[in-house]
Design an enzyme around this catalytic site. Structure first.
Site, mmCIF file in Angstrom:
data_model
loop_
_atom_site.group_PDB
_atom_site.id
_atom_site.type_symbol
_atom_site.label_atom_id
_atom_site.label_comp_id
_atom_site.label_asym_id
_atom_site.label_seq_id
_atom_site.Cartn_x
_atom_site.Cartn_y
_atom_site.Cartn_z
ATOM 1 N N GLY A 71 65.776 -15.908 28.858
ATOM 2 C CA GLY A 71 66.067 -17.342 28.798
ATOM 3 C C GLY A 71 64.790 -18.177 28.776
ATOM 4 O O GLY A 71 64.695 -19.175 28.057
ATOM 5 N N GLN A 178 73.125 -20.900 32.167
ATOM 6 C CA GLN A 178 74.168 -20.763 33.187
ATOM 7 C C GLN A 178 75.571 -21.047 32.647
ATOM 8 O O GLN A 178 76.557 -20.779 33.325
ATOM 9 C CB GLN A 178 73.891 -21.695 34.377
ATOM 10 C CG GLN A 178 72.666 -21.323 35.184
ATOM 11 C CD GLN A 178 72.791 -19.988 35.914
ATOM 12 O OE1 GLN A 178 73.886 -19.444 36.077
ATOM 13 N NE2 GLN A 178 71.665 -19.451 36.361
ATOM 14 N N HIS A 200 71.198 -11.479 31.172
ATOM 15 C CA HIS A 200 71.473 -10.988 32.529
ATOM 16 C C HIS A 200 72.318 -11.932 33.370
ATOM 17 O O HIS A 200 72.664 -11.615 34.496
ATOM 18 C CB HIS A 200 70.172 -10.605 33.251
ATOM 19 C CG HIS A 200 69.291 -11.729 33.691
ATOM 20 N ND1 HIS A 200 69.179 -12.088 35.014
ATOM 21 C CD2 HIS A 200 68.467 -12.544 33.008
ATOM 22 C CE1 HIS A 200 68.300 -13.083 35.121
ATOM 23 N NE2 HIS A 200 67.857 -13.375 33.915
ATOM 24 N N CYS A 324 60.097 -21.529 49.486
ATOM 25 C CA CYS A 324 58.977 -21.507 50.416
ATOM 26 C C CYS A 324 57.688 -21.519 49.598
ATOM 27 O O CYS A 324 57.347 -20.547 48.952
ATOM 28 C CB CYS A 324 59.056 -20.237 51.249
ATOM 29 S SG CYS A 324 57.936 -20.265 52.629
HETATM 30 N N1 PLP Z 1 67.420 -21.494 32.671
HETATM 31 C C1 PLP Z 1 68.280 -21.476 33.683
HETATM 32 C C2 PLP Z 1 69.212 -22.627 33.893
HETATM 33 C C3 PLP Z 1 68.306 -20.384 34.561
HETATM 34 O O1 PLP Z 1 69.167 -20.377 35.581
HETATM 35 C C4 PLP Z 1 67.425 -19.312 34.337
HETATM 36 C C5 PLP Z 1 67.372 -18.162 35.259
HETATM 37 O O2 PLP Z 1 67.654 -18.277 36.438
HETATM 38 C C6 PLP Z 1 66.548 -19.384 33.238
HETATM 39 C C7 PLP Z 1 66.572 -20.490 32.429
HETATM 40 C C8 PLP Z 1 65.574 -18.277 32.942
HETATM 41 O O3 PLP Z 1 66.221 -17.170 32.400
HETATM 42 P P1 PLP Z 1 65.501 -15.744 32.364
HETATM 43 O O4 PLP Z 1 65.518 -15.231 33.769
HETATM 44 O O5 PLP Z 1 66.304 -14.898 31.448
HETATM 45 O O6 PLP Z 1 64.122 -15.978 31.874
#
Ligand code: PLP
Length: 405
Positions: A71, A178, A200, A324
């Site tokens: 992502g 999401q 994932h 943190c």
């Molecule tokens: N964008 C959002 C809203 C996410 O929740 C996440 C991951 O938690 C990402 C981007 C990043 O995705 P990735 O872990 O596949 O790089």
């Protein structure tokens, strides 16, 4: 000790059916899809089918799907590819509640000669589209607004913002990491130019993502290399993971409605029981317009990290809204942007369910959380004799009614 996994917005279990679909591509069907011979050719055909399944999940054309590694890469690519395509434009618009995959990128751009407008949200985590409209100027290259927030689950009006962007000649990107697989998405009906998703988060493995690029969108690649992905992203395709994502997309599409009704009911039971049994508990975000699996709960006057440790000792995996950083506990940027009082923001926990979540697991959580909060409040400087100390003594807080949602 049993494991109760309610951290599905962080990552999901790779579905056994997905693993099964992937396996032959590690062992027997290991050809390179770009090869001229039959051995590569059969893999290319399987990739084509996976692409069609992923496209179907989001209502896209298979040619509009570009595979990436995650992502974050999809988000970064959306911004870079657009800025490279419009080098004369130096302004971008995002929101204060984006994931670091966009926010850190915005900060980098700000330090390197770009102007970035971060639109804020209200107390319920909602966005005012009017403020985006006001922020658009002649040199705005791209607007990036997430489809659903990872911490609160609040859903943003991205289709409306995409129409606004199109009417002003600005590229629109949405981080739908999401949202995909959790709510219906049909891109054919929208003006969205670019969309990010990540495997994932929908029961495919970590390390595979997609950037949807609407036909006709100007796009200069971020990763420059071979001719793969029609020249939009160099690098030999991650064949097994793409096959896995195709299977996960097919499964998500087939079960979206039933799954969501069940997950929503479990989430609502969890929230209502927490509110009923623990005073000074509140739900963060617009409860009418959220992902069905996500719950951001604040237990006032306790530390989220302490709650997480107690939960973890009982086998319950959730996450906290605070991070943190350099020894000091900072509440999450999302809750801060919403103006959640610090005594509530510090005690925030995100529970995120999946189709593997069960009622028995929710009951297990409900059996233990009230005791944990009671124990922690008994040593909290903000809590005395079963209630918060007078709010006038708490600088920076407003008092919140018990059980507010
Ligand atoms: N964008 C959002 C809203 C996410 O929740 C996440 C991951 O938690 C990402 C981007 C990043 O995705 P990735 O872990 O596949 O790089």
């Amino acid at each position: 000790m049993k494991t109760v996994y309610v951290d599905n917005n962080a990552t999901t279990r790779t579905a056994p059916e997905v693993v099964e679909a992937m396996m032959p591509y590690f062992t027997e069907l290991y050809g390179n899809p770009s090869s001229m011979h039959f051995f590569g050719g059969q893999v290319a055909e399987e990739l084509r089918q996976a692409r069609a399944k992923i496209a179907e999940l989001i209502g896209a054309d298979p040619d509009e799907i570009v595979y990436t590694s995650c992502g974050t890469e999809s988000d970064n690519t959306a911004i870079w590819a657009t800025l490279r395509s419009y080098p004369q434009k130096k302004h971008i618009i995002a929101t204060r509640v984006e994931h670091p995959a966009i926010n850190s990128m915005s900060n980098y751009l700000r330090e390197n000669g770009y102007r970035v407008t971060d639109i804020s949200v209200d107390r319920e985590g909602r966005l005012d589209v009017g403020r985006i409209k006001e922020a658009i100027s002649e040199d705005t290259a791209i607007i990036s607004v997430m489809w659903a927030n990872n911490e609160t689950g609040v859903i943003f009006p991205v289709e409306e913002i995409a129409e606004l962007a199109a009417s002003r000649g600005v590229v629109f990107h949405t981080d739908a990491v999401q949202a995909v697989g959790k709510i219906p998405i049909d891109l054919k009906k929208t003006e969205i130019d670019l969309l990010s998703l990540s495997g994932h988060k929908l029961h495919a493995p970590k390390g595979i993502g997609v950037l949807y690029v609407k036909k006709g969108t100007k796009f200069k690649p971020y990763i420059i290399g071979g001719h793969q992905e029609k020249g939009r992203r160099g690098g030999t395709e991650n064949v097994p993971y793409i096959i896995g994502l195709g299977k996960a997309a097919e499964m998500a599409l087939g079960s979206l409605e039933d799954k969501n009704t069940r997950i929503r009911a479990l989430r609502d039971k969890l929230e209502q029981s927490l509110i009923d049994s623990i005073p000074n508990t509140m739900i963060n975000g617009d409860v009418q317009n959220r992902l069905p699996n996500t719950s951001s709960v604040s237990f006032e006057f306790v530390e989220g990290e302490a709650i997480l440790i107690h939960l973890s000792n009982l086998g319950i995996c959730a996450s906290s809204g605070s991070a943190c950083t350099s020894g000091s506990l900072e509440p999450s940027h999302v809750l801060r942007a919403m103006g959640v009082p610090f005594t509530a923001a510090h005690g925030s926990i995100r529970f995120s369910l999946s189709s593997y979540s069960t009622e028995e697991e929710v009951d297990y959580i409900l059996e233990h959380v009230p005791n944990i909060i009671q124990k922690l409040r008994s040593i909290s400087p903000f809590w005395k004799d079963g209630k918060p100390i007078e709010s006038s003594l708490l600088t920076g807080t407003t008092s919140i009614g018990a059980g507010s949602r």
